[in-house]
Design an enzyme around this catalytic site. Structure first.
Site, mmCIF file in Angstrom:
data_model
loop_
_atom_site.group_PDB
_atom_site.id
_atom_site.type_symbol
_atom_site.label_atom_id
_atom_site.label_comp_id
_atom_site.label_asym_id
_atom_site.label_seq_id
_atom_site.Cartn_x
_atom_site.Cartn_y
_atom_site.Cartn_z
ATOM 1 C CD GLU A 195 2.809 -5.366 -8.616
ATOM 2 O OE1 GLU A 195 3.845 -4.682 -8.586
ATOM 3 O OE2 GLU A 195 1.771 -5.086 -7.967
ATOM 4 C CG ASN A 253 -1.376 -5.619 -6.922
ATOM 5 O OD1 ASN A 253 -0.696 -5.138 -6.034
ATOM 6 N ND2 ASN A 253 -0.976 -5.680 -8.182
ATOM 7 C CD GLU A 285 2.713 -6.906 -5.004
ATOM 8 O OE1 GLU A 285 2.188 -5.785 -5.151
ATOM 9 O OE2 GLU A 285 3.774 -7.243 -5.574
ATOM 10 C CG ASP A 315 1.680 -3.186 -3.087
ATOM 11 O OD1 ASP A 315 2.761 -2.599 -3.272
ATOM 12 O OD2 ASP A 315 0.883 -3.434 -4.014
ATOM 13 C CD GLU A 372 5.234 -0.280 -5.589
ATOM 14 O OE1 GLU A 372 4.885 -1.402 -5.991
ATOM 15 O OE2 GLU A 372 4.453 0.552 -5.126
#
Ligand code: C2E
Ligand code: MG
Ligand code: MG
Length: 413
Positions: A195, A253, A285, A315, A372
């Site tokens: 990520e 993101n 995400e 997310d 996560e």
């Protein structure tokens, strides 16, 4: 009043024996005897700067009057005047960046609800201490502060607030870049990808974390400025990993605000393919709460991005209360369980239930599950036991610089 003073010589390398060294504490406890007992324990753990308050009101006054960044706030729950719950709410509202320890005589199920409440107020809870507290438990939780505090992975401290002009100047001076945190396949132990997490390489404050700039950029409608940089740099990095023979993908993101622009899907696709990366190697995400607002334009863009080949991840799943029906409306390929449930699942029945039902939801939808915030070996083993596909967390690695990532992957293999 401070019980003692210190020299302003902070270092994150506190020795394990004195985890309280270099930290600033606030102890909120109405019983004077218990308060002084806690203060004494903290002093024995190396703490030199400890402030005290007898309830929430006086604690807030201490916070207001002192120009002092507190590292750890230790608070009782049941206090006359302003109790611990109201105090924690006020801390959350004021966006206080300290870690929290709760001391309490409440029974476990009530404490679990208090823990959940801390998360809902955006506070970083290290854990709870049953009364009477022991030095060993404090040492353990303060040790956790060093490992998990929001800025534990970098040297720069930075002021708590920047202005939007400062952030924009940093963007224009090319001071922003992605750091990468590995995502590991729990079945095969293979690195699936990483990520990309935005970092500001500030000339004076060192590496600055997203909490200091993301919401500022969103509020000023400037988040796309950052996103273009992160998209381009992470597409370029992922391409270079792939060129070097690593079969990896990259997750970026996206702020939902950008998805309200009708031209955005083509622009994102251009940005990524322009760096030579096929969109099928990138996962976008979007946070659950944002995606579920369900604006038509957002849905249209998500469908278009999916058609272009991007993976779509939901997310912080579990924080947005979406129904199965809402989830099926959007062509997600991945469900990413919020770290607040992952972190507490080994010892909190309610978090574990949410973790398990999230995994079941992903299975039903036929999409991959990612957890996560796996911080310990126990977290990791539980995720594997529960059938989670992919995990990401400090247990394996913190986000790292782009140049370090391929080296890390090689060493892991
Ligand atoms: P997120 O997308 O949910 O990212 C995961 C966050 O959890 C990261 O924080 C990561 O460092 C942290 N994390 C991962 N494993 C652990 C763990 O084991 N323990 C703990 N305590 N934390 C862990 P980070 O980098 O501070 O990012 C915070 C948030 O900022 C991200 O949450 C994301 O919502 C946002 N963000 C970061 N980069 C970007 C960006 O380029 N664009 C946008 N729009 N938002 C971004
Ligand atoms: Mg994310
Ligand atoms: Mg998340």
């Amino acid at each position: 009043m401070p019980t003692s003073t210190w020299d302003d010589n902070r270092s994150p390398n506190a020795s394990a024996a004195l985890p309280g060294k270099d930290l600033c504490f606030l102890v909120v406890e109405d019983h004077e005897f218990q308060r002084s007992m806690i203060v004494e324990m903290l002093e024995n753990l190396g703490a030199r700067l400890i402030y005290e308050a007898a309830d929430g009101f006086s604690a807030l006054e201490v916070l207001r009057e002192l120009d002092q960044a507190f590292d750890v706030i230790i608070t009782d729950i049941d206090m006359p005047g302003m109790d611990g719950m109201a105090f924690i709410r006020r801390l959350g509202e004021a966006k206080v960046r300290a870690s929290l320890i709760i001391t309490s005589g409440l029974d476990t199920s009530l404490l679990e609800t208090v823990e959940t409440m801390c998360g809902a107020y955006g506070m970083h809870l290290l854990g709870t201490v049953e009364k009477p507290p022991t030095p060993a438990r404090f040492a353990q939780l303060i040790g956790l502060h060093w490992r998990t505090k929001p800025n534990a992975d970098k040297s720069g401290q930075g002021p708590s607030t920047f202005s939007i002009d400062e952030v924009m100047a940093g963007l224009h001076a090319d001071q922003f870049e992605p750091f990468y945190q590995p995502k590991i396949d729990l079945m095969t132990n293979r690195v699936k990808g990483a990520e990309a997490l935005a970092r500001w390489r500030h000339p004076h404050f060192g590496i600055v974390l997203p909490y200091a700039f993301i919401s500022l950029l969103e509020d000023a409608n400037q988040i796309s400025e950052l996103t273009w940089i992160i998209l381009a740099k992470s597409a370029r990095d992922c391409r270079s990993w792939r060129d070097a023979g690593f079969d990896l993908n990259v997750s970026v993101n996206l702020s939902v605000k950008m998805l309200e622009d009708p031209a955005i899907a083509d622009a994102i696709t251009w940005q990524v393919t322009h760096q030579g990366l096929d969109p099928k190697h990138m996962i976008l995400e979007i946070t659950e709460s944002a995606a579920m607002n369900g604006v038509g334009q957002v849905l249209e863009n998500l469908i278009r991005l999916r058609i272009k080949g991007f993976g779509l991840s939901i997310d912080d799943y579990g924080t947005g209360y979406s129904s199965m029906q809402q989830l099926t409306r959007i062509p997600f390929t991945e469900l990413k369980i919020d770290q607040s449930f992952v972190k507490h699942a080994t010892r909190q029945a309610s978090s574990r239930k949410i973790l398990e039902s999230s995994l079941e939801m992903a299975r039903k939808l036929g999409i991959s599950s990612v957890a996560e915030g796996a911080e310990t070996a126990e977290d990791w083993n539980l995720l594997r036991e529960c059938g989670c596909d992919i995990a990401q967390g400090f247990f394996v690695a913190k986000p790292m610089k782009s140049v370090e990532f391929p080296e890390w992957v090689r060493a892991w293999a």
